[in-house]
Design a protein around this motif. Structure first.
Motif, PDB file in Angstrom:
ATOM      1  N   ASP A   6       0.829  -1.215   0.000  1.00 53.09           N
ATOM      2  CA  ASP A   6       0.000   0.000   0.000  1.00 53.09           C
ATOM      3  C   ASP A   6       0.855   1.254   0.000  1.00 53.09           C
ATOM      4  OD1 ASP A   6      -2.256  -1.546  -0.016  1.00 53.09           O
ATOM      5  OD2 ASP A   6      -2.562  -1.448   2.149  1.00 53.09           O
ATOM      6  N   GLN A   7       1.968   1.225   0.691  1.00 48.54           N
ATOM      7  CA  GLN A   7       2.842   2.385   0.698  1.00 48.54           C
ATOM      8  C   GLN A   7       3.422   2.651  -0.680  1.00 48.54           C
ATOM      9  OE1 GLN A   7       5.700   1.464   3.739  1.00 48.54           O
ATOM     10  NE2 GLN A   7       4.329   2.039   5.414  1.00 48.54           N
ATOM     11  N   LEU A   8       3.745   1.608  -1.426  1.00 49.10           N
ATOM     12  CA  LEU A   8       4.257   1.786  -2.784  1.00 49.10           C
ATOM     13  C   LEU A   8       3.218   2.460  -3.667  1.00 49.10           C
ATOM     14  CD1 LEU A   8       6.070  -1.638  -3.349  1.00 49.10           C
ATOM     15  CD2 LEU A   8       7.110   0.569  -2.849  1.00 49.10           C
ATOM     16  N   VAL A   9       1.951   2.042  -3.550  1.00 48.70           N
ATOM     17  CA  VAL A   9       0.889   2.639  -4.363  1.00 48.70           C
ATOM     18  C   VAL A   9       0.702   4.101  -3.997  1.00 48.70           C
ATOM     19  CG1 VAL A   9      -1.553   2.529  -4.946  1.00 48.70           C
ATOM     20  CG2 VAL A   9      -0.254   0.422  -4.680  1.00 48.70           C
ATOM     21  N   LEU A  10       0.664   4.406  -2.698  1.00 53.01           N
ATOM     22  CA  LEU A  10       0.468   5.789  -2.266  1.00 53.01           C
ATOM     23  C   LEU A  10       1.622   6.679  -2.699  1.00 53.01           C
ATOM     24  CD1 LEU A  10      -0.946   5.223   1.337  1.00 53.01           C
ATOM     25  CD2 LEU A  10      -2.197   5.925  -0.690  1.00 53.01           C
ATOM     26  N   ALA A  17       0.796  13.022  -8.723  1.00 49.75           N
ATOM     27  CA  ALA A  17       0.084  14.255  -8.371  1.00 49.75           C
ATOM     28  C   ALA A  17       1.042  15.436  -8.320  1.00 49.75           C
ATOM     29  CB  ALA A  17      -0.618  14.080  -7.027  1.00 49.75           C
ATOM     30  N   ASP A  18       2.251  15.225  -7.820  1.00 49.88           N
ATOM     31  CA  ASP A  18       3.247  16.304  -7.816  1.00 49.88           C
ATOM     32  C   ASP A  18       3.658  16.681  -9.237  1.00 49.88           C
ATOM     33  OD1 ASP A  18       3.160  16.286  -5.080  1.00 49.88           O
ATOM     34  OD2 ASP A  18       4.911  14.986  -4.849  1.00 49.88           O
ATOM     35  N   ALA A  19       3.797  15.689 -10.103  1.00 52.11           N
ATOM     36  CA  ALA A  19       4.171  15.980 -11.498  1.00 52.11           C
ATOM     37  C   ALA A  19       3.064  16.734 -12.226  1.00 52.11           C
ATOM     38  CB  ALA A  19       4.496  14.675 -12.233  1.00 52.11           C
ATOM     39  N   ALA A  20       1.807  16.511 -11.821  1.00 49.46           N
ATOM     40  CA  ALA A  20       0.684  17.202 -12.475  1.00 49.46           C
ATOM     41  C   ALA A  20       0.490  18.616 -11.964  1.00 49.46           C
ATOM     42  CB  ALA A  20      -0.608  16.402 -12.258  1.00 49.46           C
ATOM     43  N   HIS A  21       1.160  18.973 -10.871  1.00 47.43           N
ATOM     44  CA  HIS A  21       0.998  20.316 -10.312  1.00 47.43           C
ATOM     45  C   HIS A  21       1.522  21.366 -11.285  1.00 47.43           C
ATOM     46  CE1 HIS A  21       0.443  23.247  -7.129  1.00 47.43           C
ATOM     47  NE2 HIS A  21       1.647  23.737  -7.397  1.00 47.43           N
ATOM     48  N   GLY A  22       0.682  22.326 -11.616  1.00 44.57           N
ATOM     49  CA  GLY A  22       1.056  23.372 -12.543  1.00 44.57           C
ATOM     50  C   GLY A  22       0.842  23.027 -13.998  1.00 44.57           C
ATOM     51  N   ALA A  38      -7.439   4.024  -9.186  1.00 42.58           N
ATOM     52  CA  ALA A  38      -8.335   2.910  -9.477  1.00 42.58           C
ATOM     53  C   ALA A  38      -7.705   1.933 -10.472  1.00 42.58           C
ATOM     54  CB  ALA A  38      -9.664   3.438 -10.013  1.00 42.58           C
ATOM     55  N   SER A  39      -6.983   2.462 -11.466  1.00 44.58           N
ATOM     56  CA  SER A  39      -6.330   1.587 -12.446  1.00 44.58           C
ATOM     57  C   SER A  39      -5.243   0.742 -11.796  1.00 44.58           C
ATOM     58  CB  SER A  39      -5.742   2.432 -13.579  1.00 44.58           C
ATOM     59  OG  SER A  39      -6.744   3.162 -14.247  1.00 44.58           O
ATOM     60  N   VAL A  40      -4.474   1.345 -10.909  1.00 42.55           N
ATOM     61  CA  VAL A  40      -3.419   0.596 -10.226  1.00 42.55           C
ATOM     62  C   VAL A  40      -4.014  -0.500  -9.350  1.00 42.55           C
ATOM     63  CG1 VAL A  40      -1.548   0.773  -8.548  1.00 42.55           C
ATOM     64  CG2 VAL A  40      -1.809   2.525 -10.298  1.00 42.55           C
ATOM     65  N   GLU A  41      -5.117  -0.183  -8.660  1.00 42.33           N
ATOM     66  CA  GLU A  41      -5.743  -1.188  -7.800  1.00 42.33           C
ATOM     67  C   GLU A  41      -6.297  -2.351  -8.625  1.00 42.33           C
ATOM     68  OE1 GLU A  41      -5.594  -1.400  -4.694  1.00 42.33           O
ATOM     69  OE2 GLU A  41      -4.774   0.557  -4.192  1.00 42.33           O
ATOM     70  N   ARG A  42      -6.877  -2.027  -9.805  1.00 41.80           N
ATOM     71  CA  ARG A  42      -7.370  -3.120 -10.661  1.00 41.80           C
ATOM     72  C   ARG A  42      -6.227  -3.985 -11.168  1.00 41.80           C
ATOM     73  NH1 ARG A  42     -10.734   1.011 -12.745  1.00 41.80           N
ATOM     74  NH2 ARG A  42      -9.336   1.220 -14.524  1.00 41.80           N
ATOM     75  N   ALA A  43      -5.138  -3.369 -11.600  1.00 39.46           N
ATOM     76  CA  ALA A  43      -3.994  -4.138 -12.093  1.00 39.46           C
ATOM     77  C   ALA A  43      -3.324  -4.917 -10.965  1.00 39.46           C
ATOM     78  CB  ALA A  43      -2.984  -3.196 -12.760  1.00 39.46           C
ATOM     79  N   GLY A 159      -7.458   4.143  15.676  1.00 38.73           N
ATOM     80  CA  GLY A 159      -6.371   3.996  14.728  1.00 38.73           C
ATOM     81  C   GLY A 159      -6.102   5.277  13.958  1.00 38.73           C
ATOM     82  N   ASN A 160      -4.875   5.432  13.551  1.00 40.06           N
ATOM     83  CA  ASN A 160      -4.484   6.580  12.741  1.00 40.06           C
ATOM     84  C   ASN A 160      -4.744   6.244  11.283  1.00 40.06           C
ATOM     85  OD1 ASN A 160      -3.290   8.675  11.434  1.00 40.06           O
ATOM     86  ND2 ASN A 160      -1.379   8.621  12.581  1.00 40.06           N
ATOM     87  N   PRO A 161      -5.703   6.908  10.577  1.00 37.07           N
ATOM     88  CA  PRO A 161      -6.018   6.537   9.197  1.00 37.07           C
ATOM     89  C   PRO A 161      -4.860   6.744   8.248  1.00 37.07           C
ATOM     90  CG  PRO A 161      -7.132   8.577   9.818  1.00 37.07           C
ATOM     91  CD  PRO A 161      -6.534   8.014  11.055  1.00 37.07           C
ATOM     92  N   MET A 162      -3.967   7.708   8.544  1.00 39.43           N
ATOM     93  CA  MET A 162      -2.826   7.907   7.662  1.00 39.43           C
ATOM     94  C   MET A 162      -1.832   6.764   7.802  1.00 39.43           C
ATOM     95  SD  MET A 162      -3.472  10.566   5.975  1.00 39.43           S
ATOM     96  CE  MET A 162      -1.867  10.841   5.253  1.00 39.43           C
ATOM     97  N   ALA A 163      -1.752   6.172   8.975  1.00 39.57           N
ATOM     98  CA  ALA A 163      -0.814   5.068   9.194  1.00 39.57           C
ATOM     99  C   ALA A 163      -1.396   3.739   8.757  1.00 39.57           C
ATOM    100  CB  ALA A 163      -0.415   5.002  10.671  1.00 39.57           C
ATOM    101  N   THR A 164      -2.690   3.552   8.923  1.00 36.55           N
ATOM    102  CA  THR A 164      -3.306   2.274   8.582  1.00 36.55           C
ATOM    103  C   THR A 164      -3.845   2.223   7.170  1.00 36.55           C
ATOM    104  OG1 THR A 164      -5.464   2.997   9.382  1.00 36.55           O
ATOM    105  CG2 THR A 164      -3.995   1.970  10.977  1.00 36.55           C
TER     106      THR A 164
END
Length: 291
Positions: A6-10, A17-22, A38-43, A159-164
């Motif tokens: 999950d950390q790799l996907v995030l 998202a950073d590359a799309a900024h600007g 969604a595409s990454v989760e399906r793959a 639970g911490n939602p950012m951690a879990t």
């Protein structure tokens, strides 16, 4: 620290998202990031293997390439819409009948409106996909409720939602198998205390199981070093210090023999209580780790 899937996907979605900024408008950027996730989760297909997820992410390309393709797609879509907009801007003649477009949510046709007259406006692809997933989950939960749902929600209440990552306690324990094994060994060591088992050489069986739990706990990376020390020290301190204090208080100056009998009677119970405190603390820190 072993990277989680999950950390790799995030991290990948954050880089895109950073590359799309600007380069993309805020609403375009948000819609594209949702569709990409969604595409990454399906793959990914629900896999928790970090290596497999890394290969799936590599197949999507670099963030800059993805943003370039999205910009070209948006430009082509805007170019295709321009003729329709040009026709709509033409003035209406005296003999012409003005037809106003019909705006319908999700592209559902309105009754009584011919298809050649209605101009159906569809929401962005990411919104439609999110609505479809939400409907499927709601219908699935209504048809087949998950067992122990209330217990799992209660376990994740603090639970911490950012951690879990929004996962429940079951998923967290499955993704931290070594930490889970250490907790199980601690519990087993506490549960074996009431049984009068034969010693192995000069070592009691609960002590051997606790030693195995200690070795496993020290090799875990899901807790800080201080948390691991607390988990190891709580049963020992409760057994030794608590047993000595309560044994001395119960013996009432009756000599060494009376003290040993009292110590033997209370130390096992204190070891169980210390083990329960250690397991509770380690489980809490695993579900809600410190920042």
């Amino acid at each position: 620290m072993i990277e989680r899937a999950d950390q790799l996907v995030l991290e990948f979605v954050s880089k895109v998202a950073d590359a799309a900024h600007g380069r993309l408008r805020p609403e375009q950027r948000l819609d594209y990031v949702q569709r990409l996730r969604a595409s990454v989760e399906r793959a990914r297909g629900g896999s928790e293997d970090a290596r497999h997820v890394a290969k799936v992410i590599a197949g999507f390309g670099t963030p800059d390439d993805l943003i370039d393709r999205e910009i070209r797609r948006l430009a082509a879509a805007e170019h295709a819409v321009q003729p329709t907009a040009h026709q709509a801007a033409q003035p209406v003649g005296e003999d012409d009948t003005a037809v106003f477009p019909v705006v319908v949510d999700d592209g559902e046709p309105r009754r009584g409106v011919p298809p050649e007259v209605a101009d159906y406006r569809r929401p962005p692809p990411g919104v439609s996909h999110g609505r479809r997933i939400a409907r499927e989950r709601i219908s699935r939960q209504a048809d087949r409720p998950a067992p122990l749902t209330r217990l799992r929600r209660a376990a994740m209440a603090g639970g911490n939602p950012m951690a879990t990552g929004g996962r429940d306690a079951r998923t967290i324990f499955l993704n931290n198998r070594r930490e889970t094994l250490a907790l199980v060994l601690l519990v087993v060591a506490g549960l074996l205390v009431p049984f009068r088992l034969a010693t192995v050489a000069i070592f009691p069986v609960p002590g051997i199981v606790w030693a195995a739990a200690a070795l496993t706990l020290l090799s875990c990376q899901g807790w800080s070093f201080s948390d691991r020390l607390i988990g190891l020290a709580a049963p020992v301190v409760a057994y030794a210090v608590g047993g000595v204090l309560l044994g001395a208080a119960r013996s009432e100056g009756g000599g060494v023999q009376a003290f040993m009998v009292s110590f033997h009677n209370v130390s096992g119970v204190l070891f169980i209580l210390g083990t329960a405190a250690a397991v509770s603390w380690l489980a809490f820190r695993l579900l809600d780790p410190p920042p």
